[in-house]
Design a protein around this motif. Sequence first.
Motif, PDB file in Angstrom:
ATOM      1  N   GLY A  55       0.784  -1.220   0.000  1.00 31.95           N
ATOM      2  CA  GLY A  55       0.000   0.000   0.000  1.00 31.95           C
ATOM      3  C   GLY A  55       0.819   1.274   0.000  1.00 31.95           C
ATOM      4  O   GLY A  55       0.472   2.243  -0.654  1.00 31.95           O
ATOM      5  N   LEU A 101       1.917   3.105   2.943  1.00 31.77           N
ATOM      6  CA  LEU A 101       1.717   4.056   4.034  1.00 31.77           C
ATOM      7  C   LEU A 101       3.015   4.278   4.804  1.00 31.77           C
ATOM      8  O   LEU A 101       3.718   3.322   5.141  1.00 31.77           O
ATOM      9  N   THR A 115      -4.825  10.243   7.908  1.00 27.37           N
ATOM     10  CA  THR A 115      -5.091   8.825   8.144  1.00 27.37           C
ATOM     11  C   THR A 115      -6.276   8.716   9.100  1.00 27.37           C
ATOM     12  O   THR A 115      -6.246   9.280  10.203  1.00 27.37           O
ATOM     13  N   GLN A 159       2.717   8.924   2.148  1.00 27.91           N
ATOM     14  CA  GLN A 159       2.608   7.721   1.341  1.00 27.91           C
ATOM     15  C   GLN A 159       3.555   7.776   0.151  1.00 27.91           C
ATOM     16  O   GLN A 159       4.012   8.862  -0.245  1.00 27.91           O
ATOM     17  N   ALA A 161      -5.752   7.870   3.966  1.00 29.84           N
ATOM     18  CA  ALA A 161      -5.642   6.430   4.183  1.00 29.84           C
ATOM     19  C   ALA A 161      -6.720   6.050   5.182  1.00 29.84           C
ATOM     20  O   ALA A 161      -6.921   6.751   6.184  1.00 29.84           O
ATOM     21  N   GLU A 207      -8.050  -2.105   4.419  1.00 26.38           N
ATOM     22  CA  GLU A 207      -7.396  -0.799   4.469  1.00 26.38           C
ATOM     23  C   GLU A 207      -7.416  -0.206   3.061  1.00 26.38           C
ATOM     24  O   GLU A 207      -7.225  -0.922   2.083  1.00 26.38           O
ATOM     25  N   TYR A 209      -5.951   3.014   0.666  1.00 29.09           N
ATOM     26  CA  TYR A 209      -5.010   4.125   0.518  1.00 29.09           C
ATOM     27  C   TYR A 209      -5.265   4.804  -0.821  1.00 29.09           C
ATOM     28  O   TYR A 209      -5.032   4.224  -1.880  1.00 29.09           O
ATOM     29  N   ARG A 229      -4.395   7.238  -3.782  1.00 26.68           N
ATOM     30  CA  ARG A 229      -3.125   7.680  -4.359  1.00 26.68           C
ATOM     31  C   ARG A 229      -3.321   8.917  -5.230  1.00 26.68           C
ATOM     32  O   ARG A 229      -4.415   9.122  -5.785  1.00 26.68           O
TER      33      ARG A 229
END
Length: 411
Positions: free
Chosen positions: A55, A57, A98, A150, A270, A286, A288, A290
Amino acid sequence: MTEANPRRIAVIGGGIIGTCTAFYLQRLAATRGRSVSVSLIEGSQIAAGASGKAGGLLALDWHGPATASLATLSYSLHAQLAQELGGESKWGYRKLDTLSLSADLSSSTASSAAKKSRARKLKQDDLFNWLNKELLTATDVLASQETTAQVHPELFTRAIAEQAQKEGVEIVYGTVDSLRRLDDAYEVTVSPRNADFPSPAADDDATSGEPSARHLVFDQVIVAAGPWTGRLVSTLGLGAAAGRAKAIRGSRAHSVVIRSPEGKTLPAQALFTSIKEQKGKHAEPEIYNRPDGTAYACGPTDDSDLPKHASDVTISQSAIASLLAQTAQLAPDYLDHENGARVEREQACYLPVGSGDPVLGKIEGQGDTGVWVASGHSCWGICNGPGTGKVMAELVLHGKATSADISQLGP
């Protein structure tokens, strides 16, 4: 002044840990006037495993006592590398919020009016306005852009490998089959890259036209083979001395990459979720987002057998289907294919897990000759990759890590 005879160093594994280690070995040697010959050995392709499917993070202060110093160093190095090498455009480096949320995706008997009333009472309403708030039961902010960021892991790892090559690192494509102890060095046998990733012509035997094994001699060897580390140290006859490294294995994780519909901009966030599903099931995907307009979503891990090569990893279609259903319900306007979203990747990889914290240190040898291990980071490999590379370079070249406290991470 540089040394007349360069120190020959092999780094086994072209994931983020191995790539960053090779990169910082070359840089640290150059800044200290040391002459080194660094070879990065990879059996498939750079970022073929978890480093190409993670991912991305980055968290500054989410770590336990053993890795807190390493994480602080690595978080800073990520920012430095992004500024120096154009990480914002090359590998999607950015700060982000987050968040955590709970959601009920089961066949609830609550009325639509009750759901809407509940949605209005949620905290930080503006941060969650891209999600289906009628399904949310709780929300919170875990971290701000001050402490979480990230990267796109695959793009980052390949960019660092490319920069390492520019600065003098040799990339050798092939599988390490054996290690033979010499008087003051190690002979490493490297077979041709597997058929899914053909070797460059330069690696082929000029007479027969067939790829041939290579026998390379090194003063120092660093095993950074991710989930294959435990298997590899045993195969190479290092199991008795490997300590915690021998226990490193793989845990399979599935993920998807979804492109949002044209005109829909995903926020820099996130998400860590807790989802109630039908028939009493529970899930914690989870997500994320981008900067390239995609969202990466990953699910739970399982204990399926680790294959021989990264290219042999298989996926469970039911695990992928669950991820797609969960993301579509949480963000129907952004992540549902029925509303114009496009699934770009369905994939799985193996996280390197072992006996708790990662293993960084020497497992064999005396003085400047020896074998080291750098592996076992589980889901924090991307976050702690640059820091690991730098402290491993310090350990190998100078015998001591000075940039971070890794005293609890030895084999």
